[in-house]
Scaffold this motif. Structure first.
Motif, PDB file in Angstrom:
ATOM      1  N   LEU A 369      26.180   2.837  16.083  1.00 42.27           N
ATOM      2  CA  LEU A 369      25.938   4.072  15.331  1.00 42.27           C
ATOM      3  C   LEU A 369      26.415   4.024  13.893  1.00 42.27           C
ATOM      4  CD1 LEU A 369      26.665   6.693  18.121  1.00 42.27           C
ATOM      5  CD2 LEU A 369      24.483   6.346  16.945  1.00 42.27           C
ATOM      6  N   ARG A 370      27.379   3.171  13.562  1.00 41.35           N
ATOM      7  CA  ARG A 370      27.799   3.139  12.157  1.00 41.35           C
ATOM      8  C   ARG A 370      26.732   2.513  11.257  1.00 41.35           C
ATOM      9  NH1 ARG A 370      32.536   0.712  14.375  1.00 41.35           N
ATOM     10  NH2 ARG A 370      32.163  -1.424  15.050  1.00 41.35           N
ATOM     11  N   SER A 371      25.670   1.945  11.845  1.00 39.39           N
ATOM     12  CA  SER A 371      24.554   1.412  11.060  1.00 39.39           C
ATOM     13  C   SER A 371      23.353   2.341  11.068  1.00 39.39           C
ATOM     14  CB  SER A 371      24.145   0.035  11.601  1.00 39.39           C
ATOM     15  OG  SER A 371      25.196  -0.895  11.432  1.00 39.39           O
ATOM     16  N   ALA A 372      23.487   3.516  11.712  1.00 38.43           N
ATOM     17  CA  ALA A 372      22.388   4.475  11.798  1.00 38.43           C
ATOM     18  C   ALA A 372      22.818   5.818  11.229  1.00 38.43           C
ATOM     19  CB  ALA A 372      21.940   4.639  13.254  1.00 38.43           C
ATOM     20  N   TYR A 373      21.864   6.545  10.681  1.00 39.12           N
ATOM     21  CA  TYR A 373      22.077   7.945  10.309  1.00 39.12           C
ATOM     22  C   TYR A 373      21.246   8.757  11.286  1.00 39.12           C
ATOM     23  CZ  TYR A 373      22.793  12.115   7.498  1.00 39.12           C
ATOM     24  OH  TYR A 373      23.177  13.363   7.070  1.00 39.12           O
ATOM     25  N   VAL A 374      21.887   9.695  11.990  1.00 43.20           N
ATOM     26  CA  VAL A 374      21.222  10.401  13.081  1.00 43.20           C
ATOM     27  C   VAL A 374      21.320  11.908  12.883  1.00 43.20           C
ATOM     28  CG1 VAL A 374      21.007  10.646  15.581  1.00 43.20           C
ATOM     29  CG2 VAL A 374      21.900   8.500  14.627  1.00 43.20           C
ATOM     30  N   VAL A 375      20.200  12.584  13.097  1.00 48.43           N
ATOM     31  CA  VAL A 375      20.162  14.044  13.140  1.00 48.43           C
ATOM     32  C   VAL A 375      19.973  14.460  14.599  1.00 48.43           C
ATOM     33  CG1 VAL A 375      19.010  16.143  12.354  1.00 48.43           C
ATOM     34  CG2 VAL A 375      19.131  14.146  10.834  1.00 48.43           C
ATOM     35  N   PHE A 376      20.877  15.286  15.107  1.00 49.28           N
ATOM     36  CA  PHE A 376      20.845  15.772  16.476  1.00 49.28           C
ATOM     37  C   PHE A 376      20.379  17.234  16.435  1.00 49.28           C
ATOM     38  CE2 PHE A 376      24.000  12.498  16.014  1.00 49.28           C
ATOM     39  CZ  PHE A 376      23.954  11.738  17.172  1.00 49.28           C
ATOM     40  N   ASP A 377      19.158  17.502  16.881  1.00 47.48           N
ATOM     41  CA  ASP A 377      18.572  18.833  16.781  1.00 47.48           C
ATOM     42  C   ASP A 377      18.491  19.467  18.165  1.00 47.48           C
ATOM     43  OD1 ASP A 377      17.134  21.124  16.333  1.00 47.48           O
ATOM     44  OD2 ASP A 377      15.387  20.144  15.428  1.00 47.48           O
ATOM     45  N   GLN A 378      19.490  20.299  18.497  1.00 46.58           N
ATOM     46  CA  GLN A 378      19.483  20.978  19.786  1.00 46.58           C
ATOM     47  C   GLN A 378      18.493  22.139  19.826  1.00 46.58           C
ATOM     48  OE1 GLN A 378      23.255  22.217  21.337  1.00 46.58           O
ATOM     49  NE2 GLN A 378      24.303  20.350  20.702  1.00 46.58           N
ATOM     50  N   THR A 379      18.163  22.705  18.693  1.00 44.95           N
ATOM     51  CA  THR A 379      17.240  23.825  18.667  1.00 44.95           C
ATOM     52  C   THR A 379      15.866  23.421  19.193  1.00 44.95           C
ATOM     53  OG1 THR A 379      18.369  24.930  16.840  1.00 44.95           O
ATOM     54  CG2 THR A 379      16.057  25.493  17.175  1.00 44.95           C
ATOM     55  N   ASN A 380      15.414  22.235  18.801  1.00 43.99           N
ATOM     56  CA  ASN A 380      14.072  21.780  19.166  1.00 43.99           C
ATOM     57  C   ASN A 380      14.074  20.567  20.095  1.00 43.99           C
ATOM     58  OD1 ASN A 380      12.586  23.647  17.300  1.00 43.99           O
ATOM     59  ND2 ASN A 380      13.782  22.528  15.774  1.00 43.99           N
ATOM     60  N   GLN A 381      15.260  20.127  20.529  1.00 48.27           N
ATOM     61  CA  GLN A 381      15.401  18.966  21.417  1.00 48.27           C
ATOM     62  C   GLN A 381      14.742  17.711  20.841  1.00 48.27           C
ATOM     63  OE1 GLN A 381      17.521  18.874  23.875  1.00 48.27           O
ATOM     64  NE2 GLN A 381      17.955  20.974  23.289  1.00 48.27           N
ATOM     65  N   HIS A 382      15.097  17.445  19.580  1.00 45.71           N
ATOM     66  CA  HIS A 382      14.638  16.226  18.919  1.00 45.71           C
ATOM     67  C   HIS A 382      15.828  15.467  18.345  1.00 45.71           C
ATOM     68  CE1 HIS A 382      10.553  18.397  18.287  1.00 45.71           C
ATOM     69  NE2 HIS A 382      10.455  17.542  19.296  1.00 45.71           N
ATOM     70  N   LEU A 383      15.639  14.181  18.172  1.00 44.04           N
ATOM     71  CA  LEU A 383      16.579  13.313  17.475  1.00 44.04           C
ATOM     72  C   LEU A 383      15.829  12.650  16.326  1.00 44.04           C
ATOM     73  CD1 LEU A 383      18.129  11.668  20.656  1.00 44.04           C
ATOM     74  CD2 LEU A 383      19.282  13.314  19.186  1.00 44.04           C
ATOM     75  N   TYR A 384      16.501  12.505  15.197  1.00 44.95           N
ATOM     76  CA  TYR A 384      15.918  11.840  14.035  1.00 44.95           C
ATOM     77  C   TYR A 384      16.858  10.709  13.625  1.00 44.95           C
ATOM     78  CZ  TYR A 384      13.268  16.215  13.726  1.00 44.95           C
ATOM     79  OH  TYR A 384      12.471  17.301  14.003  1.00 44.95           O
ATOM     80  N   MET A 385      16.264   9.592  13.207  1.00 41.41           N
ATOM     81  CA  MET A 385      17.116   8.453  12.900  1.00 41.41           C
ATOM     82  C   MET A 385      16.551   7.645  11.741  1.00 41.41           C
ATOM     83  SD  MET A 385      18.456   5.412  15.490  1.00 41.41           S
ATOM     84  CE  MET A 385      18.426   6.566  16.855  1.00 41.41           C
ATOM     85  N   ALA A 386      17.461   7.063  10.965  1.00 45.51           N
ATOM     86  CA  ALA A 386      17.119   6.135   9.883  1.00 45.51           C
ATOM     87  C   ALA A 386      18.279   5.166   9.735  1.00 45.51           C
ATOM     88  CB  ALA A 386      16.867   6.888   8.579  1.00 45.51           C
ATOM     89  N   SER A 387      18.086   4.145   8.924  1.00 48.10           N
ATOM     90  CA  SER A 387      19.155   3.184   8.657  1.00 48.10           C
ATOM     91  C   SER A 387      20.190   3.801   7.728  1.00 48.10           C
ATOM     92  CB  SER A 387      18.591   1.908   8.020  1.00 48.10           C
ATOM     93  OG  SER A 387      17.750   1.223   8.927  1.00 48.10           O
ATOM     94  N   TYR A 388      21.464   3.665   8.088  1.00 44.01           N
ATOM     95  CA  TYR A 388      22.543   4.244   7.287  1.00 44.01           C
ATOM     96  C   TYR A 388      22.738   3.470   5.998  1.00 44.01           C
ATOM     97  CZ  TYR A 388      27.208   5.594   5.750  1.00 44.01           C
ATOM     98  OH  TYR A 388      28.276   6.040   5.001  1.00 44.01           O
ATOM     99  N   ARG A 389      22.889   4.189   4.920  1.00 43.95           N
ATOM    100  CA  ARG A 389      23.303   3.656   3.628  1.00 43.95           C
ATOM    101  C   ARG A 389      24.211   4.715   2.996  1.00 43.95           C
ATOM    102  NH1 ARG A 389      21.078   0.203   5.937  1.00 43.95           N
ATOM    103  NH2 ARG A 389      19.409  -1.191   5.248  1.00 43.95           N
ATOM    104  N   ASP A 390      24.961   4.348   1.981  1.00 48.89           N
ATOM    105  CA  ASP A 390      25.794   5.323   1.286  1.00 48.89           C
ATOM    106  C   ASP A 390      25.653   5.097  -0.211  1.00 48.89           C
ATOM    107  OD1 ASP A 390      27.622   7.108   0.350  1.00 48.89           O
ATOM    108  OD2 ASP A 390      29.362   6.279   1.388  1.00 48.89           O
ATOM    109  N   CYS A 391      24.929   6.018  -0.878  1.00 49.22           N
ATOM    110  CA  CYS A 391      24.736   5.886  -2.326  1.00 49.22           C
ATOM    111  C   CYS A 391      25.104   7.179  -3.046  1.00 49.22           C
ATOM    112  CB  CYS A 391      23.299   5.474  -2.641  1.00 49.22           C
ATOM    113  SG  CYS A 391      22.033   6.598  -2.005  1.00 49.22           S
ATOM    114  N   GLY A 392      25.942   8.008  -2.413  1.00 51.69           N
ATOM    115  CA  GLY A 392      26.360   9.246  -3.051  1.00 51.69           C
ATOM    116  C   GLY A 392      26.316  10.408  -2.076  1.00 51.69           C
ATOM    117  N   THR A 393      26.132  11.620  -2.613  1.00 57.56           N
ATOM    118  CA  THR A 393      26.098  12.825  -1.789  1.00 57.56           C
ATOM    119  C   THR A 393      25.023  13.771  -2.298  1.00 57.56           C
ATOM    120  OG1 THR A 393      28.473  12.690  -1.324  1.00 57.56           O
ATOM    121  CG2 THR A 393      27.413  14.818  -0.971  1.00 57.56           C
ATOM    122  N   ASN A 394      24.161  14.220  -1.395  1.00 58.29           N
ATOM    123  CA  ASN A 394      23.159  15.238  -1.700  1.00 58.29           C
ATOM    124  C   ASN A 394      22.840  15.986  -0.411  1.00 58.29           C
ATOM    125  OD1 ASN A 394      21.243  16.850  -2.915  1.00 58.29           O
ATOM    126  ND2 ASN A 394      19.639  15.295  -2.876  1.00 58.29           N
TER     127      ASN A 394
END
Length: 442
Positions: A369-394
């Motif tokens: 998981l430290r190599s993935a960025y994950v969105v856990f959506d309980q409202t709609n029972q979906h998961l979203y995923m992409a490769s983790y990177r860190d280039c700032g904050t937005n």
């Protein structure tokens, strides 16, 4: 952490009505916490024969800091997507190692008698995890909103540890709560009910194991500068316990395959690696079926240690290979520098242990998981995923609409991960480090 449900149901009468609170110091509609990296040594294991799977000993733990009560008392809890209840105050003397006991004692305590807003629910329960357990007494109190000196999440139900075993920190369980696994609102539920977030969705970027910056969890939002490319959408699968559709709801995702890319760019995919996988930030290592465990042992030329882990030379951390996990059209390539951990000064191991059982299931813990960025959506029972990177904050707010996260694209270039998690031990093999740099920039 894989939670064992109690055989009885807890029925709570929650105190007060849900409040719509104004935000202070955070963007409206979301609330973010830094994810703290806490290290402890795996030495001085407290077992009668001193033989235990080192993969079960958290040398690196991911925590969030909460301020509970009136006046606020500071405590730290493990960030755990594999369970769904919040509790504090572990019994530090029973931690797995002396180093963890020291960290535990320094992580803060919640003393109910010191809070004027504390309410005792009069209910005691035992919670069991994959490693260790806790007897807790349920309480109700306020949790201070980060960035605010006065605003609080009111009347939150949580547990206070009475007696725990082999746990160095309390647990911040953020799995499915009310209506799924619990008969009261957990932390995710309360954030939504009290108007802090617009949906019961949150995102996590743990951060690399050698990163000094730590990571972030955003309730109700996403940080587009913590991943690259688009977020891929997946169904949150129903319970997958031993082939049954019954049992607790957790974050199950369909995994397509597991494979490796060697330092000289040779790629391979393992047979029979399609299976449901549990996303569990409370698990230090990842657990895969025996046949995949054996394949990884062969490809890494690893040595099966007496404690059950796969030992590899520490110099491999600096090599530019990856362990590849594919979900639909998305492949998360976990660098050797994230999949291999140094447990002792001269001992390094792959972040994997075999999962026993008659059904092919995977538990993807921190080593993945430290190599993935994950969105856990309980409202709609979906998961979203992409490769983790860190280039700032937005940070961007997530609405409760289906597929809302698909409108957000990561702002990081794939090569920027290099600067987020340079292995501290690259100096072991400087020439390998150069190859590692070029591989990450491709």
């Amino acid at each position: 952490m894989m939670l064992a449900l109690a055989d009885f149901q807890l029925v709570f009468t929650l105190v007060g009505a849900a409040l719509a609170l104004p935000m202070s110091g955070t963007k409206k509609g979301l609330m973010s916490f830094p994810v703290l990296h806490k290290r402890s040594q795996a030495l001085n294991l407290r077992t009668k024969d001193n033989v235990v799977a080192l993969g079960n000993v958290s040398t690196l733990s991911y925590l969030i800091r909460l301020q509970i009560g009136t006046p606020p008392q500071l405590v730290e809890v493990v960030l755990d997507t594999g369970s769904f209840e919040l509790w504090v105050d572990p019994t530090c003397a029973t931690a797995a190692t002396e180093s963890q006991e020291e960290k535990c004692n320094a992580s803060g305590r919640y003393v109910p008698s010191m809070s004027s807003t504390y309410v005792n629910k009069g209910v005691i329960q035992h919670i069991g995890y994959g490693k260790g357990g806790a007897e807790i007494s349920y309480a109700v109190d306020d949790i201070l909103v980060p960035g605010s000196n006065s605003e609080a999440l009111r009347n939150v139900v949580f547990g206070v540890g009475l007696n725990t075993n082999e746990l160095a920190w309390g647990v911040g369980g953020i799995g499915h709560g009310y209506g799924f696994n619990l008969h009261y609102n957990n932390l995710v539920d309360e954030l939504h009910a009290q108007g802090i977030t617009q949906s019961k969705a949150f995102s996590i970027g743990l951060g690399g194991q050698y990163s000094e910056a730590g990571g972030v969890i955003i309730f109700g939002g996403v940080d587009t500068m913590k991943f690259s490319g688009k977020l891929h959408k997946f169904d949150n699968m129903p319970p997958q316990i031993e082939g049954s559709k019954e049992g607790p709801w957790r974050y199950w995702i369909q995994m397509k395959s597991v494979g490796v890319t060697t330092p000289n760019s040779v790629m391979s995919t393992y047979e029979y690696s399609t299976m449901p996988a549990l996303l569990d930030t409370g698990s230090t290592w990842s657990y895969l079926p025996q046949h995949i465990f054996d394949s990884l042992q062969d490809d890494f030329n690893a040595t099966l240690s007496e404690d059950g882990s796969l030992e590899v030379p520490c110099s491999m951390i600096a090599q530019p290979g990856t362990v590849d996990f594919t979900f639909g059209e998305l492949t998360i390539q976990v660098p050797y520098s994230e999949f291999i951990s140094q447990l002792e000064p001269e001992y390094c191991a792959l972040g994997i242990l075999p999962r026993k059982g008659p059904y092919d299931r995977a538990v993807l813990g921190d080593s993945f998981l430290r190599s993935a960025y994950v969105v856990f959506d309980q409202t709609n029972q979906h998961l979203y995923m992409a490769s983790y990177r860190d280039c700032g904050t937005n940070e961007q707010t997530l609405s409760g609409e289906v597929g809302a996260a698909l409108n957000l694209t990561g702002q990081c270039h794939t090569g920027l991960r290099l600067f987020a998690s340079i292995p501290m031990c690259w100096v072991i093999a400087p020439s390998a480090f150069v190859l590692w740099v070029f591989a990450l920039l491709l």
